[in-house]
Design a protein around this motif. Structure first.
Motif, PDB file in Angstrom:
ATOM      1  N   UNK A  66       0.802  -1.230   0.000  1.00 52.96           N
ATOM      2  CA  UNK A  66       0.000   0.000   0.000  1.00 52.96           C
ATOM      3  C   UNK A  66       0.830   1.274   0.000  1.00 52.96           C
ATOM      4  N   UNK A  67       1.837   1.330   0.847  1.00 51.82           N
ATOM      5  CA  UNK A  67       2.615   2.569   0.977  1.00 51.82           C
ATOM      6  C   UNK A  67       3.472   2.848  -0.258  1.00 51.82           C
ATOM      7  N   UNK A  68       3.635   1.860  -1.119  1.00 52.51           N
ATOM      8  CA  UNK A  68       4.451   2.069  -2.329  1.00 52.51           C
ATOM      9  C   UNK A  68       3.660   2.783  -3.417  1.00 52.51           C
ATOM     10  N   UNK A  69       2.374   2.988  -3.173  1.00 51.88           N
ATOM     11  CA  UNK A  69       1.545   3.682  -4.166  1.00 51.88           C
ATOM     12  C   UNK A  69       1.558   5.190  -3.963  1.00 51.88           C
ATOM     13  N   UNK A  70       2.257   5.634  -2.911  1.00 52.91           N
ATOM     14  CA  UNK A  70       2.436   7.077  -2.681  1.00 52.91           C
ATOM     15  C   UNK A  70       3.942   7.343  -2.654  1.00 52.91           C
ATOM     16  N   UNK A  71       4.388   8.160  -3.593  1.00 53.69           N
ATOM     17  CA  UNK A  71       5.836   8.383  -3.724  1.00 53.69           C
ATOM     18  C   UNK A  71       6.446   8.867  -2.416  1.00 53.69           C
ATOM     19  N   UNK A  72       5.769   9.779  -1.734  1.00 53.63           N
ATOM     20  CA  UNK A  72       6.365  10.336  -0.506  1.00 53.63           C
ATOM     21  C   UNK A  72       6.510   9.252   0.566  1.00 53.63           C
ATOM     22  N   UNK A  73       5.512   8.373   0.703  1.00 53.98           N
ATOM     23  CA  UNK A  73       5.603   7.308   1.711  1.00 53.98           C
ATOM     24  C   UNK A  73       6.699   6.305   1.342  1.00 53.98           C
ATOM     25  N   UNK A  74       6.737   5.935   0.074  1.00 55.40           N
ATOM     26  CA  UNK A  74       7.750   4.969  -0.364  1.00 55.40           C
ATOM     27  C   UNK A  74       9.151   5.513  -0.090  1.00 55.40           C
ATOM     28  N   UNK A  75       9.353   6.791  -0.447  1.00 51.16           N
ATOM     29  CA  UNK A  75      10.672   7.398  -0.237  1.00 51.16           C
ATOM     30  C   UNK A  75      10.975   7.571   1.256  1.00 51.16           C
ATOM     31  N   UNK A  76       9.953   7.890   2.046  1.00 54.20           N
ATOM     32  CA  UNK A  76      10.198   8.054   3.498  1.00 54.20           C
ATOM     33  C   UNK A  76      10.609   6.731   4.121  1.00 54.20           C
TER      34      UNK A  76
END
Ligand code: PEP
Length: 258
Positions: free
Chosen positions: A233-243
């Motif tokens: 799930x979190x990989x679908x939002x660039x900011x979350x994936x990068x964080x």
């Protein structure tokens, strides 16, 4: 030294427009990263994503591969086809494939071998259900899943895999294994790899997967045998994936704390 790997598993999500936006967002923050990033995208978008990611340093991956090489297998995608699109990784044995497509431990091992033969690194998923954990069967389940792989691959091939420990009860549920719970299973996997080959024991990256988020990533990544994440799930939002990727402590920091 194992370089940390963060692989996004997009599952059945995305479209041409959304993929472009997501990948451009990831690319914009990827340069500063010391870790390795990968995205495992739906097969129809491999060409699009391969083009967007060209020269970016972000690896392209797929979510499944056929255990066959060629022939009358409608709907299947072979490792050779993934190779044509420059895939560096392919997920095999995800619990959703095991459950919804009845994939067995042997199927998963065969798929991993097909990927390796095509020069693609399989990210091999293992993990127990909640019921199995409650019955204290976790170790036995992990042994059975890993043994199918280890008995098929030779030691040299084993050194080229990535393993993802994904407790099934933590996938997409918001529940995460505690760092200690995850480390305990990662250490079991590490030991099995070591028994097969010292090189594999030292070098194979073991990712954690299951509701990894920016808030819980750092504590998990401080564990000695957690070498990154397989992120849904979190990989679908660039900011979350990068964080999440940015939460990886530098190798020196982890060393100092041991
Ligand atoms: C996954 O499906 O591999 C996964 C880890 O999903 P999530 O991060 O959404 O739990």
């Amino acid at each position: 030294m194992r370089r940390k790997l963060f692989a996004g598993n997009w599952k059945l999500n995305g479209n041409l427009v959304a993929n472009g936006t997501l990948l451009r967002g990831i690319k914009s923050g990827a340069d500063a990263m010391q870790v390795e990033l990968a995205v495992c995208v739906p097969a129809p978008y491999l060409a699009q994503c391969s083009e967007i990611l060209a020269h970016s340093g972000i690896a392209l991956g797929a979510q499944d591969v056929s255990s066959h090489t060629v022939g009358a297998y409608t709907g299947e995608v072979s490792a050779r086809m993934l190779q044509d699109f420059g895939c560096r990784y392919v997920i095999v044995g995800h619990s959703e494939r095991r459950e919804y497509h009845c994939e067995t431990n042997d199927d998963v091992a065969n798929k991993a071998q097909r990927a390796l033969a095509a020069g693609i690194t399989p990210i091999i998923c293992v993990g127990e259900t909640l019921g199995e954990r409650e019955k204290e069967q976790t170790t036995g389940i992990i042994h059975a899943q890993m043994n199918a792989i280890l008995s098929l691959l030779d030691p040299h091939e084993t050194a080229d895999i990535v393993v993802a420990y994904e407790p099934i009860w933590a996938i997409g549920t918001g529940k995460t294994a505690t760092p200690d719970m995850a480390q305990e299973v990662h250490a079991i996997i590490r030991h099995m790899l070591e028994v097969k080959s010292a090189e594999a024991g030292r070098g194979v990256r073991i990712l954690y997967g299951g509701s990894m988020r920016p808030e819980n990533a750092e504590a998990l990544l401080r564990m000695p045998d957690i070498d990154g994440g397989l992120i849904g799930g979190a990989a679908l939002r660039a900011t979350d994936f990068l964080s999440i990727a940015a939460a990886a402590p530098s190798p020196d920091a982890r060393q100092t704390e041991k």
